[in-house]
Structures are given as C-alpha cells and as structure tokens.
Design a protein around this motif. Sequence first.
Motif, mmCIF file in Angstrom:
data_model
loop_
_atom_site.group_PDB
_atom_site.id
_atom_site.type_symbol
_atom_site.label_atom_id
_atom_site.label_comp_id
_atom_site.label_asym_id
_atom_site.label_seq_id
_atom_site.Cartn_x
_atom_site.Cartn_y
_atom_site.Cartn_z
ATOM 1 N N GLY A 162 1.037 -1.113 -8.444
ATOM 2 C CA GLY A 162 2.005 -2.183 -8.634
ATOM 3 C C GLY A 162 3.442 -1.796 -8.325
ATOM 4 O O GLY A 162 4.348 -2.629 -8.432
ATOM 5 N N THR A 163 3.651 -0.537 -7.946
ATOM 6 C CA THR A 163 5.008 -0.083 -7.620
ATOM 7 C C THR A 163 5.602 -0.933 -6.496
ATOM 8 O O THR A 163 4.933 -1.248 -5.519
ATOM 9 N N LEU A 164 6.857 -1.302 -6.679
ATOM 10 C CA LEU A 164 7.601 -1.994 -5.628
ATOM 11 C C LEU A 164 8.516 -0.988 -4.941
ATOM 12 O O LEU A 164 9.160 -0.176 -5.612
ATOM 13 N N GLY A 165 8.561 -1.033 -3.643
ATOM 14 C CA GLY A 165 9.361 -0.069 -2.909
ATOM 15 C C GLY A 165 10.189 -0.722 -1.826
ATOM 16 O O GLY A 165 9.839 -1.778 -1.288
ATOM 17 N N ALA A 204 1.399 -12.481 -3.421
ATOM 18 C CA ALA A 204 0.750 -11.307 -2.836
ATOM 19 C C ALA A 204 1.040 -10.027 -3.599
ATOM 20 O O ALA A 204 0.497 -8.973 -3.270
ATOM 21 N N ILE A 205 1.873 -10.096 -4.630
ATOM 22 C CA ILE A 205 2.262 -8.891 -5.374
ATOM 23 C C ILE A 205 1.221 -8.570 -6.433
ATOM 24 O O ILE A 205 0.755 -9.449 -7.169
ATOM 25 N N TYR A 206 0.859 -7.303 -6.510
ATOM 26 C CA TYR A 206 -0.061 -6.823 -7.539
ATOM 27 C C TYR A 206 0.755 -6.262 -8.701
ATOM 28 O O TYR A 206 1.616 -5.393 -8.517
ATOM 29 N N TRP A 207 0.475 -6.778 -9.916
ATOM 30 C CA TRP A 207 1.163 -6.289 -11.115
ATOM 31 C C TRP A 207 0.188 -5.481 -11.942
ATOM 32 O O TRP A 207 -0.884 -5.982 -12.309
ATOM 33 N N ASN A 208 0.556 -4.263 -12.238
ATOM 34 C CA ASN A 208 -0.327 -3.344 -12.955
ATOM 35 C C ASN A 208 -0.167 -3.493 -14.467
ATOM 36 O O ASN A 208 0.120 -2.532 -15.192
ATOM 37 N N PHE A 209 -0.324 -4.743 -14.939
ATOM 38 C CA PHE A 209 -0.200 -5.034 -16.359
ATOM 39 C C PHE A 209 -1.347 -5.951 -16.768
ATOM 40 O O PHE A 209 -1.962 -6.603 -15.927
ATOM 41 N N VAL A 252 9.941 -4.972 1.794
ATOM 42 C CA VAL A 252 9.611 -4.775 0.389
ATOM 43 C C VAL A 252 8.116 -4.492 0.305
ATOM 44 O O VAL A 252 7.296 -5.298 0.753
ATOM 45 N N LEU A 253 7.778 -3.326 -0.260
ATOM 46 C CA LEU A 253 6.384 -2.881 -0.309
ATOM 47 C C LEU A 253 5.832 -2.998 -1.719
ATOM 48 O O LEU A 253 6.571 -2.975 -2.704
ATOM 49 N N ASN A 254 4.517 -3.104 -1.781
ATOM 50 C CA ASN A 254 3.817 -3.156 -3.058
ATOM 51 C C ASN A 254 2.588 -2.253 -2.985
ATOM 52 O O ASN A 254 1.803 -2.340 -2.043
ATOM 53 N N TRP A 255 2.462 -1.370 -3.972
ATOM 54 C CA TRP A 255 1.322 -0.442 -4.006
ATOM 55 C C TRP A 255 0.163 -1.126 -4.729
ATOM 56 O O TRP A 255 0.251 -1.400 -5.933
ATOM 57 N N GLN A 256 -0.918 -1.344 -3.994
ATOM 58 C CA GLN A 256 -2.052 -2.073 -4.541
ATOM 59 C C GLN A 256 -3.325 -1.240 -4.446
ATOM 60 O O GLN A 256 -3.428 -0.332 -3.609
ATOM 61 N N ALA A 286 -8.177 4.115 -4.408
ATOM 62 C CA ALA A 286 -6.878 4.756 -4.184
ATOM 63 C C ALA A 286 -5.796 3.679 -4.107
ATOM 64 O O ALA A 286 -5.980 2.552 -4.555
ATOM 65 N N ILE A 287 -4.675 4.042 -3.527
ATOM 66 C CA ILE A 287 -3.540 3.127 -3.405
ATOM 67 C C ILE A 287 -3.307 2.813 -1.937
ATOM 68 O O ILE A 287 -3.349 3.708 -1.088
ATOM 69 N N ARG A 288 -3.039 1.538 -1.681
ATOM 70 C CA ARG A 288 -2.712 1.119 -0.325
ATOM 71 C C ARG A 288 -1.427 0.307 -0.358
ATOM 72 O O ARG A 288 -1.179 -0.437 -1.297
ATOM 73 N N ILE A 289 -0.620 0.456 0.689
ATOM 74 C CA ILE A 289 0.681 -0.208 0.749
ATOM 75 C C ILE A 289 0.557 -1.551 1.459
ATOM 76 O O ILE A 289 -0.073 -1.648 2.510
ATOM 77 N N TYR A 290 1.168 -2.570 0.853
ATOM 78 C CA TYR A 290 1.218 -3.892 1.457
ATOM 79 C C TYR A 290 2.675 -4.352 1.516
ATOM 80 O O TYR A 290 3.450 -4.131 0.576
ATOM 81 N N THR A 291 3.025 -4.989 2.611
ATOM 82 C CA THR A 291 4.362 -5.565 2.738
ATOM 83 C C THR A 291 4.353 -6.962 2.125
ATOM 84 O O THR A 291 3.584 -7.829 2.548
ATOM 85 N N VAL A 292 5.219 -7.160 1.123
ATOM 86 C CA VAL A 292 5.227 -8.435 0.391
ATOM 87 C C VAL A 292 6.557 -9.175 0.533
ATOM 88 O O VAL A 292 6.732 -10.239 -0.078
#
Length: 869
Positions: A324-327, A515-520, A480-484, A490-496
């Motif tokens: 769910g990290t935003l980058g 399209a954003i994954y929230w890790n909550f 703006v990236l989102n770790w999903q 594992a983790i894959r990067i998506y452009t959101v």
Amino acid sequence: MMWLILYISLYLLTDGISAASVLRSGTCQLQRRFRLNGVYQDGDVILGGLFEVHFFTVFPELSFRTEPEEPYCEIFNMESFQHAQTMAFAINEINKNPNLLSNITLGYHLYDNCVMLGMAFRAAISLVSETEKSSSNLNCTGPPPVIGIVGDPSSTPSIAISSVLGLFRVPIVSHYATCSCLSDRKKYPSFFRTIPSDAFQVRAMIQILKHFGWTWVGLLYSDDDYGIYAAQSFHQEMQLSGHCVAFSEILPYDNNPRYIQHITGVIQASTARVVVVFSPASLVIPLMEGVVLQNITGRQWIASESWATSLVFHTPRFLPFLGGTLGIAIRRGEIEGLHDFLLQLRTNSDPRNNMLSIFWENMFGCSFETRDKETDGEQVKKVCTGQEDLSTTNTPYTDVSELRAAYNVYKAVYALAHALHDLMQCEVGRGPFTGNKCADITNLKPWQLVHYLQKVNFTTGFGDPETFDKNGEALAIYDVLNWQPSSDGAIRIYTVGVVNEGVETGMVLTLDEDAIYWNFETKKPPCSVCSESCPPGTRRATRKGLPVCCFDCLPCGDGEISNATDAIECMVCPDEFWSSPNNDQCVPKEVEFLSYEEPLGISLTTASLLGTCSCVLVMVIFIHHHNTPIVRANNSELSFLLLLSLKLCFLCVLLFIGRPQLWTCQLRHAMFGISFVLCISSILVKTMVVIAVFKSSRPEGKGAMKWFGAAQQRCTVLVLTALQVVICAVWLSTASPAPYKNNLYIRSIIVYECAIGSAAGFSMLLGYIGLLAAVSFLLAFLARNLPDNFNEAKFITFSMLIFCAVWIAFVPAYVSSPGKYAVAVEIFAILASSFGLLVAIFAPKCYIILLHPERNTKKYIMGRQTQNK
C-alpha cells in the motif's frame, strides 16, 4: 559545502591520486591512475558517465607504514548497471542516426561511483584528466577528454563535482540528483538535470497529503544533502499548508542498530499514521529490517523517488509492512530496442571495460579467473566462458517494464547530443560567441557546449518534450506509484496517478483512487491527524506548546458562526442577523414588538376597549339623566368633555400595539399627550368651578362666578390643550419619532420600537401633563372639605392622587423594562391612570344615579349646607 570540497581536494592531493608535474624530460605526465570500474568505447567525441553500479565502498585499513591499498566496491547493483548500459545504447543509437551528428562518432567512458563521495570524485577527476600517460604540452592545458558528463545520480557527489568542474564550465547532466540546492545557477553554472528537483517532489507529496487530509505525518530523511535539503523544504511546505510534522528523524549512514531501534520506537509511539521517507534505498533497508523486527504495521509509507521503485523491498517478507506504500517516481518511459541491446552485451579483455567482467561474474555466479577460488574454505565459483546466455536470466538488468531512471539517462545523453548537433550547425559569421564566431569542433571548449545545452529543445521517441529552464531544470512531472500485492505474494508497482506543474495551471494532482491498494482492514485511506477536524459552528484553538495541528474545538460565541470545517476564527453575524442554534449560519434576528396576536397584546387591547366602552356607557347614563340634579350640579358640559378625553386616552393605547410604523410612531405620543392634557385641563377647570361656586355662596365672593362661566371654562380648556398641541407640533416637525430597530437590549433579538426623536420634546410633553396634574391635585386638595353632601373636590383629589402615583411609578418601571415590555409598561400607565380617573370621578355618580336614585335630589346634595343653617 566549501569545507567538504576542500577536504576532498586535500585528500586527493595527499593520496597522490591525480597530480601532474613537469618532468625533467620536458613532458606533462600523469603520476598515477585510479583503480576504477568502468566501461569504455572510443569515438570522435567522448561523453562521460557516473553510475552507482555497486552499493558500498570498502576502504582498507591504514597502517601508516606502507602505501594504502586502493578502495574497492561490493554488492553489485543490476539496476544501476542497466542505467549505464542505457547510456551506451543511446550513444550507439545516435551514431546510427544519419540526422543527428552525422559526421561525428560519439564514444563514452563510464565509471562506477560505488555510492561513495570519494569514489565519485575520483571518477570525475579521471574523466576530465588526460587519458594518455604523458603529453608534450608543458602547461598541461587543453580541452578535457570528455566534453560532458552524465551523472552523478546522487546529490552530494553532484554538488562536490559541480563545484569543481563548474569552474571550468564542464557540462554535467544528472539523471537522478534532485537536491534543490543544485538549482543555484551562481554556484553550479554548468549543472543540468533531467529529473525535477526536490522542491517539486516535496510539493507533489504535499498535494498527496492534502488530497487525503493527512495533516499529522512523520518524517525520516538521510544524513546527506539529498535528505537534509528535502527535509528543509518539506518542513517549510508543511508549515505553509497548515500541516504538521509529528516527528523528524535522521537515518544514519553507519546503520547503527541502536539508532535504528530508536527510530522504530518513535514510529511506534507516534499517533501519526503516515510516514514520509526521503532517503536512498541503501539507508531504508536497515530501517525496514527494524520495522519487520518490531512488527510495526498500520502505517502508510510515502516513498521519495530515490527508493519508490527499488526492487529490493518487493519481497513477500515486506508485504505486510510496505504493502500500500505510495511513492513519487520520475516519469516512466519506453525505449525501443533497449531490451535487445541489453541481451547482446558481451565481455572483452580490455581493462578499461572491467565493469563488464564484474557484471558477468555477478550475473552468472562465475569467475574469469582460471585458478580456483575459495570462500570460507569452500570452492564455490565456476569459470566464466563469456558465452553464457543473458536471455535465460531474470534480473532488474533485463527488466525494461519500468524505465524511469534509465529513461532519464537516455534523455540526458540525447540532450548533450542535440546541444552538440546545434553547435555544429552554426553558420560562419553568425555564431553566438565573441565576434559572431562559431565553436571549433576540433578544439571544443566545454563552456561552448553549455551555451547550446541551455537552449536545447527536442522530443524523445516516447513523445516527451525535453528542454531546460534558466536553472537547468527539466519538465516537472512525476508518477504516483502504489505498492500492491502480486500473484506470487510479493510486491508489484502500479502507477495510480500523475503530478505535473505548469506555468498557468500550477501544481495538478490526478489520482485514480479506485486503483489504490490500502493495506488496512478497512481498505480505505487511514486517518492521520493530531486532532479531529472541527465541525462547522466551532473554531480551532491550538493547544499550548503543541503544533498547530493539535487543537481543541471551541464552540463559536453567540452571534458568531463558522460555516467551514477547521475554521480558525468565528465570523460575527451582521447587525440584523444572529447565529443559528448550531452556530453554522447567520439567520435573520427575531423582530420583537408588542403585537395584537400575543397574550399580552390581547390583554391590553381588551382593557383599552373595556375602558372605551365604559366611557361610552357612562356618557350614555349621563345623557339619559342629564336633567337630574347630580348631573347638572357637576357641570355636565365639562363631564362630557372629560369622558370624551378619557375615551381618547383609552383609544390611544391601540397606537402603541402592533408593528411600529412612521405614522403610528408620530401619532401615538401626540395623541397620548393631547388626550391627557384635555382630560387634566377639564378636571382642573372642574376643580376651579367647584371652588368658585363655593366662594360665590359667600357674601365676599358673590362676583366670583362671573369669571367662570361656560365660555370661560371652554376657553380655558382650549388654551391649555392648545399649548400641548403646539409642543407636539414643534416636536414632530423638528425631531419626529420614527421606527427604530434596537438590538442593544438583547443581542439576539431586534426590538422594533419607536425612537422618541427628541428627548427634550418628550420631556416637555410629559412635564406639561405633570404640571397640570399637580395644579389640579393641589386645588382639589384645598377644596376637599367644602360643605356639600356630594363634594366633587374629594373625588378629584383622589383621582389626581391615583394619577400621580401611577405616573411616578411609571418612570423607574419604564426605564428598567427591556424591549416590548417598556411599551407594555407605558400602556399600563395610560390604562391605570385613565381607569383611576374614570372610576374615582364617575363611579360615585353612577352609583347614585343607578342604585340610589332617591339621593339624586337637590335637597340631598345640599343636605350638609341646610344642616349647618
């Protein structure tokens, strides 16, 4: 920074790494070469490159007895080697392009900086030094072997290198150095970059924080120029936007476990649920190891561009913590043909290309050394043949799906190539330099290329325009990236989303929230605030000793509102408006006046009409019995006039009830004053008549009645009343009473009343009434003992006593009554005094006329006088 550069220069000089001297042989000779990892290709014009191909630099121990060994690098970085090969690909592509530098062949010389300032500086010095061991130029002067450098990717080395090479105007185009300090054109006149500065990155992050309402965030940053300058900008932008930094910690370069534990403890103890990190990936790795060790979940991480795309964290182990990290990441691009070029790479025996051998050994786990090598007593490596197939590998080197830094390298090479191409297109006699000269390609000076680089303008094959502003900055745009989670856990990067900044549009953030994954657990954005937002109707009050984001919500005061969330101050409502019960909007004030619809108004109206009817009834009785002695003996004409004036007194009360209007305000006091003067003057004349009648019955006063005939009585009443009419006329013509909205009594209510206009006029009106009443009371009191069975002077005395008592009590009651109750008090005084006069004067007469007609005789009325005789 100047001390840092001085230290580096002294270090390089004392270490004997790069020095030149004029030998006795008469040649300029290099004293020594650095041991650097590099890749080389010859050409007519050489471009230099600096890349972080290894993660760490190992310096040998210093014994101070022997010459120290050269430092060496460890932990090969496949992604950064891809960046270096992207530069090689771009140069090969340019060499094949007939429309770009058609008569020039570009070459390159790429070095590994090993993520260490000292190594980066050595590599930069090597690029601008002579490649030959000796030169016949005794002054050791001339153009450098490279005309431009791509790199360094880190800010601190870029600052140091640009500070030195900028003195010679050597163009440096960095693909990854983002420190905002490098925008200073006075300090770094030949520095350019194809990546936006940290100032833009910070503003982009602030936009994300604003978008999700995260006002309470933690900050971690590296202890270098990149992290320090980014943290300073972040603090400033947060303050300007009204957001707060919950904690701010520095990530250590030595990866001290104690300090890492301290940082994780701060993260765990803080109420901030969002943590922003400005740091290279190499310093974030120990931090995340500590996060995993302490099992810190429930945090939303915001990654800077330096580690937002780092693949080292994309393992199942980090997913529960970093999912769910935003980058913020630099713009992704596509480079056609790069993948095939990467797979075609082969090694050679040239020592200047030793980086290829190191790459090959790390990629295939082999060694080009023919003898056996042992590690920890075990024989572990096979011999490399150089014929291994790269297409069978799956590493960051061959992954071209997320070309970000590599795309910036590609643009940097093309920027230098286009600048060189524009330089070569110069027409003789129309050049930009002194005397309209053009640059000489055979004796090219670096500063001449800087001139053209500043004006370069081209479009990449991917369709992105590329140009530099006055500070050497490229087009400001970020993904703006989102770790999903990926299918393999594992983790894959998506452009959101995307963030870009234009001159006219300013900073624009576009996000695809779906399209954003929230890790909550809620699968929704977390709430990261120090204090919950204050709803409309309240205002923020900062807690003492805490940041502005920590506040209490205080309700707005009466008459104040706030119609927005998190209002700093409450707004005062306009004069004719008041705050709603929730203090979130201004509503018209309640207008208060004594109306006919309310109980008090109904009661007073009823009393007024009752008094009027009573006057009419008495008048009817008197008319019906006008020939009886008791009516004739009390001056029937004055009695009727008195009844008429009392009826007017009762009726004027109706002018005091209802919504005030101009004509009612003007008429109410005038009618009140004239009616009461008519009434009191009638009573005064009646009293005087009684006295005159008594005196005329005595020998010495037989002529008294000739002065109090009917004409004199009417004239006296008329004159006395006319004086009041004059007072009212002057008052109304100079300062007329008018409707007035008074909000001084009760702030929440408008009391609609009649302003008297002139206090002097109102005082004269009341004073004149009071004077007549006092004179009447005095005369009646003196005549109270006249010898009649029915002595009217007694009743007049009693009525005047009631009248004066009512109006004396009226003054304090009127002054102390607020709003419409003041009007009610005035009406009550009018009614009470009117009823007092009516009852005291006419009730005894009506009593005899209706209930004891036998007493309604002249003999009975004169009974006491007969008795005395």
